[in-house]
Design an enzyme around this catalytic site. Structure first.
Site, short mmCIF file in Angstrom:
data_model
loop_
_atom_site.label_atom_id
_atom_site.label_comp_id
_atom_site.label_asym_id
_atom_site.label_seq_id
_atom_site.Cartn_x
_atom_site.Cartn_y
_atom_site.Cartn_z
N CYS A 175 48.79 44.10 49.34
CA CYS A 175 48.19 44.97 48.36
C CYS A 175 46.85 45.26 49.03
O CYS A 175 46.18 46.25 48.41
CB CYS A 175 48.10 44.37 46.85
SG CYS A 175 49.77 44.59 46.16
N HIS A 315 40.19 46.06 41.39
CA HIS A 315 41.62 46.09 41.72
C HIS A 315 42.24 46.53 40.50
O HIS A 315 43.13 47.19 40.28
CB HIS A 315 42.14 44.56 42.38
CG HIS A 315 43.34 44.68 42.63
ND1 HIS A 315 43.82 45.15 43.62
CD2 HIS A 315 44.29 43.98 42.15
CE1 HIS A 315 45.34 45.02 44.06
NE2 HIS A 315 45.57 44.15 42.79
N GLU A 326 39.10 38.76 38.80
CA GLU A 326 38.01 39.41 39.58
C GLU A 326 36.86 39.42 38.86
O GLU A 326 35.93 39.55 39.23
CB GLU A 326 38.79 40.77 40.06
CG GLU A 326 39.07 41.80 39.11
CD GLU A 326 39.67 43.00 39.85
OE1 GLU A 326 38.69 43.44 40.50
OE2 GLU A 326 40.45 43.59 39.33
N LYS A 347 44.08 52.39 38.53
CA LYS A 347 45.54 51.98 38.59
C LYS A 347 46.00 52.38 37.07
O LYS A 347 47.23 52.39 36.92
CB LYS A 347 45.80 50.39 39.13
CG LYS A 347 45.56 50.08 40.36
CD LYS A 347 45.99 48.66 40.37
CE LYS A 347 45.72 48.43 41.86
NZ LYS A 347 44.26 48.28 42.62
N HIS A 352 50.16 51.27 40.66
CA HIS A 352 49.72 50.52 41.69
C HIS A 352 50.84 50.64 42.73
O HIS A 352 52.07 50.18 42.83
CB HIS A 352 50.16 48.93 41.31
CG HIS A 352 49.57 48.03 42.43
ND1 HIS A 352 49.01 48.06 43.64
CD2 HIS A 352 49.36 46.46 42.31
CE1 HIS A 352 48.70 47.17 44.28
NE2 HIS A 352 48.94 46.15 43.24
N PHE A 411 49.12 39.72 46.94
CA PHE A 411 50.00 38.57 47.30
C PHE A 411 49.84 37.99 48.47
O PHE A 411 49.74 38.75 49.42
CB PHE A 411 51.50 39.09 46.85
CG PHE A 411 51.85 39.17 45.56
CD1 PHE A 411 50.65 39.00 44.42
CD2 PHE A 411 53.14 40.00 45.24
CE1 PHE A 411 51.32 39.25 43.26
CE2 PHE A 411 53.37 39.87 43.88
CZ PHE A 411 52.52 39.56 43.03
#
Length: 424
Positions: A175, A315, A326, A347, A352, A411
């Site tokens: 990502c 993110h 975060e 997002k 996403h 990930f």
């Protein structure tokens, strides 16, 4: 080409995203706070845990692709080509005739997490009669199956389209692929390996296999009765992300190269850094150390104090652990300024799109600098007490945003940060 004091600027932006087939529509969606998440229409999602996605209303023929380009390329490559067309049209370089630049100094850097997912699934259905046969029949495979197997075909297609004879690569770091691909393009310019880079990312993962994978680890939202409000980063009631798709491409250019030709410079890429937590394939350490280190390094490259950051594009996936991770990273890297700087996550509106989202978010950051508006975090109604920063809930905010930080988390433990600034 020499490398002394080389700087990277952005001279073109192209976007194909949910709710908008071009840069203008995308920006209108974001600044209005509308969401593009809905029940999946690409296939029948009945029986899946998560049945929602942010889909692009994309017709490749209407977008200008030829029958040959459509036939041989997966949707993710098609999206990348159309986004690149828009970015190139804005930058003012004449790629059609090759005048005014050296083709050997033009590079391509594209990010993708899952490549040709849709084409590979379709090809498997064809050769196995939709999984009925263990021994597949290769007579039913497309002659362009290699295009689907090798994600590098996206870089090849873009390079051929614009006669780019410099370095070409696909970056696949989950990502963070979009951020990393643009960061790599920035480094090519810094190092003197290119004067112009077509950099960005594309992913089209809305297929049964992808939805099943994220269902299995319960990473996606199950709020199927209310798709428009399912993606809710930093909200106490969040239950996972909503899958998306799309592409964004930037034209990166060496500053002097752009200045000499009188280009309209949108902003400057000041710093890029990434880290890996080497901890867990999907898990995150709660203190946000690695993301904080990436942010600190990117600011160091930019020679900026944390207090110079005027907006943070988060993110903001909408998973419990990521939003807290975060938030901690911002506090660790920005110090007291973390409580003063606005932070938001798009997002919540466009879903996403895995490897593509980092590039789409950077496109939004360029537009935020350009237009003096930052997108909101949609659907943020009940803030998580552990996420206690200014997350710009529901309504866009006007102002002057000279330095923007965009971060990504993927990930595999990938953590990336990019710093953009308005040119004085």
């Amino acid at each position: 080409m020499t490398t002394g004091g080389r700087r990277t600027v952005v001279t073109g932006v192209g976007v194909v995203a949910p709710g908008g087939g071009n840069r203008k529509d995308f920006w209108q969606l974001l600044t209005s706070g509308r969401t593009a998440t809905r029940r999946i229409t690409h296939f029948d999602p009945t029986g899946f845990r998560s049945q929602m996605a942010a889909e692009c209303d994309f017709d490749p023929a209407r977008a200008g692709l030829t029958e040959h380009e459509i036939f041989r390329n997966d949707r993710f490559t098609q999206l990348a080509l159309v986004a690149a067309d828009e970015a190139v049209a804005q930058c003012g370089l004449d790629f059609a005739t090759g005048t005014g630049y050296d083709p050997d100094s033009v590079a391509v850097s594209i990010g993708s997490a899952v490549g040709a997912t849709i084409r590979l699934q379709e090809e498997y259905f064809a050769v196995s009669d939709r999984g009925r046969h263990w021994l597949v029949d290769d007579r039913y495979a497309s002659r362009f199956l290699y295009h689907a197997i090798a994600p590098s075909s996206a870089a090849t297609e873009v390079a051929c389209r614009f006669r780019a004879h410099g370095p070409a690569a696909v970056v696949s770091t989950g990502c963070t692929s979009g951020l990393d691909a643009i960061g790599y393009g920035h480094m090519l310019i810094e190092d003197g390996d290119a004067d112009v880079v077509l950099a960005g990312a594309s992913d089209a993962p809305i297929a049964a296999i992808s939805i099943a994978c994220f269902d299995a680890i319960r990473a996606t939202s199950a709020r199927n009765d209310d798709p428009e409000h399912a993606s809710r980063p930093f909200d106490a009631t969040r239950d996972g992300f909503v899958m998306g798709e799309g592409a964004a491409m930037l034209v990166l250019e060496e500053y002097e190269h752009a200045r000499r030709r009188g280009a309209d410079i949108l902003c400057e890429v000041r710093g890029f850094a990434n880290r890996c937590n080497a901890f867990h394939m999907t898990g995150l350490l709660p203190d946000g150390t690695e993301m904080a280190e990436a942010i600190t390094d990117a600011l160091r490259q930019a020679r900026l104090d944390p207090s110079a950051v005027s907006y943070v594009n988060a993110h903001g996936s909408g998973t419990k652990q990521n939003d807290r991770h975060e938030t901690a990273a911002f506090k660790r890297s920005l110090g007291p300024h973390a409580y003063k700087v606005p932070v938001s996550g798009i997002k919540s509106m466009v879903g996403h799109s895995l490897g593509a989202i980092g590039a789409i978010e950077l496109a939004a950051c360029v537009l935020a600098i350009r237009h003096g508006v930052i997108p909101p975090t949609a659907n943020l109604e009940n803030p998580d007490p552990e996420c206690d920063l200014d997350y710009v809930p529901r309504v866009a905010r006007e102002g002057r945003f000279d330095t923007v930080l965009s971060v990504g988390s993927g990930f595999g433990g990938f953590q990336s940060a990019v710093v953009l600034s308005r040119l004085p």
